[in-house]
Enzyme design. Sequence first.
Site, PDB file in Angstrom:
ATOM      1  N   TYR A  71      10.438 131.811  -9.085  1.00 23.01           N
ATOM      2  CA  TYR A  71      11.106 130.439  -9.598  1.00 23.01           C
ATOM      3  C   TYR A  71      10.046 129.283  -9.958  1.00 23.01           C
ATOM      4  O   TYR A  71      10.002 128.783 -11.014  1.00 23.01           O
ATOM      5  CB  TYR A  71      12.275 129.992  -8.561  1.00 23.01           C
ATOM      6  CG  TYR A  71      12.820 128.709  -8.914  1.00 23.01           C
ATOM      7  CD1 TYR A  71      13.867 128.851  -9.948  1.00 23.01           C
ATOM      8  CD2 TYR A  71      12.097 127.558  -8.654  1.00 23.01           C
ATOM      9  CE1 TYR A  71      14.456 127.486 -10.300  1.00 23.01           C
ATOM     10  CE2 TYR A  71      13.092 126.264  -9.009  1.00 23.01           C
ATOM     11  CZ  TYR A  71      14.123 126.475  -9.759  1.00 23.01           C
ATOM     12  OH  TYR A  71      14.456 125.166 -10.324  1.00 23.01           O
TER      13      TYR A  71
ATOM     14  N   LYS B  36       9.175 127.954 -13.727  1.00 18.09           N
ATOM     15  CA  LYS B  36       9.284 126.502 -13.894  1.00 18.09           C
ATOM     16  C   LYS B  36       8.131 125.805 -14.484  1.00 18.09           C
ATOM     17  O   LYS B  36       8.065 124.788 -15.379  1.00 18.09           O
ATOM     18  CB  LYS B  36       9.883 125.828 -12.867  1.00 18.09           C
ATOM     19  CG  LYS B  36      11.590 126.047 -12.527  1.00 18.09           C
ATOM     20  CD  LYS B  36      12.334 125.990 -14.010  1.00 18.09           C
ATOM     21  CE  LYS B  36      13.823 126.133 -13.684  1.00 18.09           C
ATOM     22  NZ  LYS B  36      14.549 125.733 -14.438  1.00 18.09           N
TER      23      LYS B  36
END
Length: 234
Positions: free
Chosen positions: A154, A158
């Site tokens: 993640y 990002k």
Amino acid sequence: MTNAPQSIFITGGGSGIGEAVATHFLSIGWRVAIAGRQHQRLEAAASALQECPGQISCFDLDVRDYAAAEQAIEAFGPTSLVCSAGILGRGTVWDELTSKRFGEVLDTNTLGTFNACRAAMRCWQRTNEPGDIVNISSLAGLRGMQKFGGFSAYAASKHAVIGLTESLALDGRPYDIRVNAIAPGAVETAMSKSLGISSPVLPEQIVPTIAFLLDRHQSGTTSGTTIEIHSNDF
């Protein structure tokens, strides 16, 4: 500048931040499209918002599929885009985080954002219209997951969204297309709660920053920027 009504296409619009964005812009009379992979969730969100003055449309869409993203965005014809589709993909290299899982997270969070941005930007460039994009990154995309373990994929995705935002802003500049991002910390959504993550920050508290970035009267000179959103309570 077109005189057409303002309109916004929201990926991941059936829940969380995406649904909160849809609620806001419908309430001020925009045409709104919410897109996502879960048809029932989209329909439920649209049904709950039918009393708002704006018009809402639903698109069953997997943002990993560029052709599908292009078809949906061209069919709707937005003046703005919010890329909110994403997955957390929790797991460490000791267990669930395999190379396959890592790729799945990046495919949704990063490739999916690219696909939607590319489709919208090419549509606006072809029709000679300005456009505005806000990508949803995360504080994890700036300095990693400092509070929660097991989110390497993640965080990587990002970080990539921020770099993509900065690069696409440069590409869009000659065509009056603005691309910005926001980087909130943990937000209380169904997805975060399913993983045992709680936060005092609600999705609707993120919306004013997105609305600011999409409002050319307030932020017309801003592009390629990522705005951090911190909570005093978390």
